[in-house]
Motif scaffolding. Structure first.
Motif, PDB file in Angstrom:
ATOM      1  N   ILE A 263       0.843  -1.195   0.000  1.00 56.22           N
ATOM      2  CA  ILE A 263       0.000   0.000   0.000  1.00 56.22           C
ATOM      3  C   ILE A 263       0.877   1.244   0.000  1.00 56.22           C
ATOM      4  O   ILE A 263       1.857   1.327   0.752  1.00 56.22           O
ATOM      5  CB  ILE A 263      -0.938  -0.016   1.219  1.00 56.22           C
ATOM      6  N   VAL A 264       0.545   2.192  -0.848  1.00 59.29           N
ATOM      7  CA  VAL A 264       1.345   3.407  -0.975  1.00 59.29           C
ATOM      8  C   VAL A 264       1.140   4.309   0.232  1.00 59.29           C
ATOM      9  O   VAL A 264       0.004   4.644   0.573  1.00 59.29           O
ATOM     10  CB  VAL A 264       0.970   4.161  -2.267  1.00 59.29           C
TER      11      VAL A 264
ATOM     12  N   GLU B  93      11.235  -1.361 -19.165  1.00 56.32           N
ATOM     13  CA  GLU B  93      10.516  -0.782 -18.050  1.00 56.32           C
ATOM     14  C   GLU B  93      10.647  -1.743 -16.872  1.00 56.32           C
ATOM     15  O   GLU B  93      10.696  -2.950 -17.066  1.00 56.32           O
ATOM     16  CB  GLU B  93       9.053  -0.681 -18.480  1.00 56.32           C
ATOM     17  N   ALA B  94      10.664  -1.222 -15.655  1.00 59.35           N
ATOM     18  CA  ALA B  94      10.757  -2.118 -14.494  1.00 59.35           C
ATOM     19  C   ALA B  94      10.114  -1.500 -13.265  1.00 59.35           C
ATOM     20  O   ALA B  94      10.053  -0.272 -13.126  1.00 59.35           O
ATOM     21  CB  ALA B  94      12.219  -2.442 -14.203  1.00 59.35           C
ATOM     22  N   PHE B  95       9.624  -2.375 -12.397  1.00 58.16           N
ATOM     23  CA  PHE B  95       9.218  -1.961 -11.054  1.00 58.16           C
ATOM     24  C   PHE B  95      10.289  -2.457 -10.090  1.00 58.16           C
ATOM     25  O   PHE B  95      10.572  -3.654 -10.022  1.00 58.16           O
ATOM     26  CB  PHE B  95       7.863  -2.560 -10.689  1.00 58.16           C
ATOM     27  N   VAL B  96      10.867  -1.525  -9.356  1.00 59.28           N
ATOM     28  CA  VAL B  96      11.980  -1.864  -8.471  1.00 59.28           C
ATOM     29  C   VAL B  96      11.570  -1.639  -7.018  1.00 59.28           C
ATOM     30  O   VAL B  96      11.178  -0.522  -6.650  1.00 59.28           O
ATOM     31  CB  VAL B  96      13.217  -0.996  -8.804  1.00 59.28           C
ATOM     32  N   GLU B  97      11.661  -2.694  -6.220  1.00 60.32           N
ATOM     33  CA  GLU B  97      11.441  -2.547  -4.782  1.00 60.32           C
ATOM     34  C   GLU B  97      12.747  -2.137  -4.132  1.00 60.32           C
ATOM     35  O   GLU B  97      13.777  -2.790  -4.337  1.00 60.32           O
ATOM     36  CB  GLU B  97      10.952  -3.860  -4.170  1.00 60.32           C
ATOM     37  N   VAL B  98      12.707  -1.090  -3.340  1.00 59.71           N
ATOM     38  CA  VAL B  98      13.910  -0.567  -2.704  1.00 59.71           C
ATOM     39  C   VAL B  98      13.864  -0.859  -1.204  1.00 59.71           C
ATOM     40  O   VAL B  98      12.875  -0.541  -0.538  1.00 59.71           O
ATOM     41  CB  VAL B  98      14.032   0.948  -2.938  1.00 59.71           C
ATOM     42  N   TYR B  99      14.919  -1.490  -0.712  1.00 61.97           N
ATOM     43  CA  TYR B  99      15.057  -1.761   0.720  1.00 61.97           C
ATOM     44  C   TYR B  99      16.171  -0.883   1.260  1.00 61.97           C
ATOM     45  O   TYR B  99      17.272  -0.859   0.706  1.00 61.97           O
ATOM     46  CB  TYR B  99      15.398  -3.238   0.959  1.00 61.97           C
ATOM     47  N   CYS B 100      15.896  -0.170   2.353  1.00 61.29           N
ATOM     48  CA  CYS B 100      16.860   0.798   2.857  1.00 61.29           C
ATOM     49  C   CYS B 100      17.457   0.369   4.188  1.00 61.29           C
ATOM     50  O   CYS B 100      16.880  -0.429   4.926  1.00 61.29           O
ATOM     51  CB  CYS B 100      16.193   2.163   3.044  1.00 61.29           C
ATOM     52  N   THR B 101      18.616   0.939   4.481  1.00 62.26           N
ATOM     53  CA  THR B 101      19.190   0.809   5.821  1.00 62.26           C
ATOM     54  C   THR B 101      18.656   1.950   6.664  1.00 62.26           C
ATOM     55  O   THR B 101      18.448   3.058   6.158  1.00 62.26           O
ATOM     56  CB  THR B 101      20.718   0.914   5.759  1.00 62.26           C
ATOM     57  N   GLY B 102      18.453   1.692   7.952  1.00 59.95           N
ATOM     58  CA  GLY B 102      17.949   2.738   8.835  1.00 59.95           C
ATOM     59  C   GLY B 102      16.523   3.109   8.473  1.00 59.95           C
ATOM     60  O   GLY B 102      15.816   2.357   7.828  1.00 59.95           O
ATOM     61  N   ASN B 103      16.105   4.275   8.897  1.00 55.56           N
ATOM     62  CA  ASN B 103      14.752   4.745   8.606  1.00 55.56           C
ATOM     63  C   ASN B 103      14.781   6.060   7.846  1.00 55.56           C
ATOM     64  O   ASN B 103      14.543   7.116   8.413  1.00 55.56           O
ATOM     65  CB  ASN B 103      13.950   4.937   9.918  1.00 55.56           C
ATOM     66  N   PRO B 104      15.041   6.011   6.548  1.00 58.12           N
ATOM     67  CA  PRO B 104      15.117   7.264   5.792  1.00 58.12           C
ATOM     68  C   PRO B 104      13.735   7.925   5.751  1.00 58.12           C
ATOM     69  O   PRO B 104      12.719   7.245   5.669  1.00 58.12           O
ATOM     70  CB  PRO B 104      15.539   6.797   4.406  1.00 58.12           C
ATOM     71  N   THR B 105      13.735   9.235   5.824  1.00 56.58           N
ATOM     72  CA  THR B 105      12.468   9.966   5.702  1.00 56.58           C
ATOM     73  C   THR B 105      12.063   9.988   4.230  1.00 56.58           C
ATOM     74  O   THR B 105      12.911   9.875   3.350  1.00 56.58           O
ATOM     75  CB  THR B 105      12.617  11.419   6.179  1.00 56.58           C
ATOM     76  N   PRO B 106      10.751  10.162   3.960  1.00 55.54           N
ATOM     77  CA  PRO B 106      10.309  10.306   2.567  1.00 55.54           C
ATOM     78  C   PRO B 106      11.077  11.394   1.833  1.00 55.54           C
ATOM     79  O   PRO B 106      11.431  11.227   0.670  1.00 55.54           O
ATOM     80  CB  PRO B 106       8.833  10.657   2.728  1.00 55.54           C
TER      81      PRO B 106
ATOM     82  N   ALA C 106       7.798   7.137  -7.950  1.00 56.69           N
ATOM     83  CA  ALA C 106       8.360   6.521  -6.757  1.00 56.69           C
ATOM     84  C   ALA C 106       7.433   6.761  -5.581  1.00 56.69           C
ATOM     85  O   ALA C 106       6.924   7.868  -5.395  1.00 56.69           O
ATOM     86  CB  ALA C 106       9.751   7.091  -6.471  1.00 56.69           C
ATOM     87  N   CYS C 107       7.188   5.719  -4.796  1.00 52.54           N
ATOM     88  CA  CYS C 107       6.294   5.806  -3.650  1.00 52.54           C
ATOM     89  C   CYS C 107       6.900   5.054  -2.478  1.00 52.54           C
ATOM     90  O   CYS C 107       7.502   3.999  -2.669  1.00 52.54           O
ATOM     91  CB  CYS C 107       4.955   5.146  -3.956  1.00 52.54           C
ATOM     92  N   THR C 108       6.723   5.566  -1.271  1.00 48.17           N
ATOM     93  CA  THR C 108       6.985   4.748  -0.099  1.00 48.17           C
ATOM     94  C   THR C 108       5.789   3.839   0.112  1.00 48.17           C
ATOM     95  O   THR C 108       4.646   4.227  -0.157  1.00 48.17           O
ATOM     96  CB  THR C 108       7.208   5.601   1.160  1.00 48.17           C
ATOM     97  N   VAL C 109       6.059   2.613   0.564  1.00 51.08           N
ATOM     98  CA  VAL C 109       4.973   1.640   0.710  1.00 51.08           C
ATOM     99  C   VAL C 109       5.045   0.900   2.035  1.00 51.08           C
ATOM    100  O   VAL C 109       6.092   0.846   2.679  1.00 51.08           O
ATOM    101  CB  VAL C 109       5.007   0.599  -0.433  1.00 51.08           C
ATOM    102  N   SER C 110       3.907   0.327   2.412  1.00 50.93           N
ATOM    103  CA  SER C 110       3.855  -0.588   3.556  1.00 50.93           C
ATOM    104  C   SER C 110       4.424  -1.933   3.133  1.00 50.93           C
ATOM    105  O   SER C 110       4.501  -2.239   1.950  1.00 50.93           O
ATOM    106  CB  SER C 110       2.410  -0.757   4.001  1.00 50.93           C
ATOM    107  N   GLY C 111       4.803  -2.741   4.109  1.00 48.94           N
ATOM    108  CA  GLY C 111       5.315  -4.070   3.808  1.00 48.94           C
ATOM    109  C   GLY C 111       6.824  -4.108   3.947  1.00 48.94           C
ATOM    110  O   GLY C 111       7.433  -3.196   4.519  1.00 48.94           O
ATOM    111  N   ALA C 112       7.432  -5.136   3.397  1.00 48.91           N
ATOM    112  CA  ALA C 112       8.858  -5.350   3.596  1.00 48.91           C
ATOM    113  C   ALA C 112       9.701  -4.263   2.924  1.00 48.91           C
ATOM    114  O   ALA C 112      10.642  -3.734   3.511  1.00 48.91           O
ATOM    115  CB  ALA C 112       9.252  -6.724   3.059  1.00 48.91           C
ATOM    116  N   ALA C 113       9.328  -3.901   1.691  1.00 48.46           N
ATOM    117  CA  ALA C 113      10.116  -2.893   0.979  1.00 48.46           C
ATOM    118  C   ALA C 113       9.810  -1.498   1.522  1.00 48.46           C
ATOM    119  O   ALA C 113       8.737  -1.249   2.069  1.00 48.46           O
ATOM    120  CB  ALA C 113       9.807  -2.949  -0.511  1.00 48.46           C
TER     121      ALA C 113
END
Lengths: 145, 145
Positions: free
Chosen positions: A134-135, B64-77, B93-100
């Motif tokens: 979810i976005v 074209e691609a959809f890329v899930e981005v996983y970050c270190t720490g808690n970057p702000t939007p 680009a969107c921040t999302v709920s879930g693992a990514a």
DNA sequence: GCTGAAAGAGTGCGGCT
DNA sequence: AGCCGCACTCTTTCAGC
């Protein structure tokens, strides 16, 4: 599709309501020539149409999600397409490489509405399971250059 | 944002190059009134702009691609946004709920170009790893109603 | 929402490559 | 043929009221 057409596409991508004079200036053409080129780009399908970029918040379509769809068997793209096109909440759908069979971009009024729409996707024939992201916030949304 | 504004948005979503007379007809207004409403919708940010829907194939942006981005720490939007906005291949680009942490929609000329662009994303500060789903075929692409 | 001046759209024709 | 630019008419825009 030469360099002039590319300049026209770039211009119209930036502002679909540009006048033919503006488009012509961007492409080094007169206004009538720009119109003829643009008409041709639309007629040949290189340009599929013109839309507005609407802030989804602005009319209460707050809730958005990217849904990975996993299917049973090997559905053809055409089958998947038929399954999705009846669900108006589906804004964009692509088959992809990797574990998932398709990525579906959905837009809904709220979480409840989104849940219902996702269940409609899951109910369509070849779908085995879905995984939704979810976005939370939209970081970027560029016109496609 | 009342029912009239909604009618205007629907009309312009369907065809961004509609004349004010057409927009007015769709909304039950005269052309000048339609223009004033539309100008206001743009000024308030409800409408962010107008673009063309271009067939990506038409100018050699095949990949074209959809890329899930996983970050270190808690970057702000805001941090994520700054990281993405310098990479022109990032269309959305969107921040999302879930693992990514984020989903990034990218567009490139070919696989090589896409790979380079993904590496630029991975190189930005807070990105730990990415998971890409390359688009095989586009099933659906609706204007966002 | 209406009106009138100014701008733009859209079509036909001649010329050039 | 294909494509551009020019000139023309008709429509649309947009600032007054």
């Amino acid at each position: 599709m030469d360099a002039i057409d590319q300049a026209i596409v770039r211009c119209v991508l930036r502002d679909a309501r540009a006048t033919y004079a503006q488009i012509g200036r961007a492409a080094g053409l007169s206004a009538p020539a720009a119109k003829r080129r643009l008409d041709r780009l639309v007629a040949t399908g290189a340009i599929r149409g013109f839309t507005a970029l609407v802030d989804p918040q602005a009319l209460a379509w707050h809730t958005e999600a990217f849904v990975e769809v996993y299917c049973t068997g090997n559905p053809t793209p055409a089958e998947l397409r038929r399954a999705m096109e009846d669900i108006p909440e589906v804004v964009e759908a692509c088959t992809v490489s990797g574990a998932a069979d398709a990525v579906v971009h959905m837009l809904a009024r709220d979480i409840t509405h989104l849940e219902q729409a996702i269940q409609r996707v899951r109910a369509t024939a070849p779908v085995e399971r879905t995984e939704s992201a979810i976005v939370l916030s939209r970081l970027l949304n560029r016109p496609r250059l």
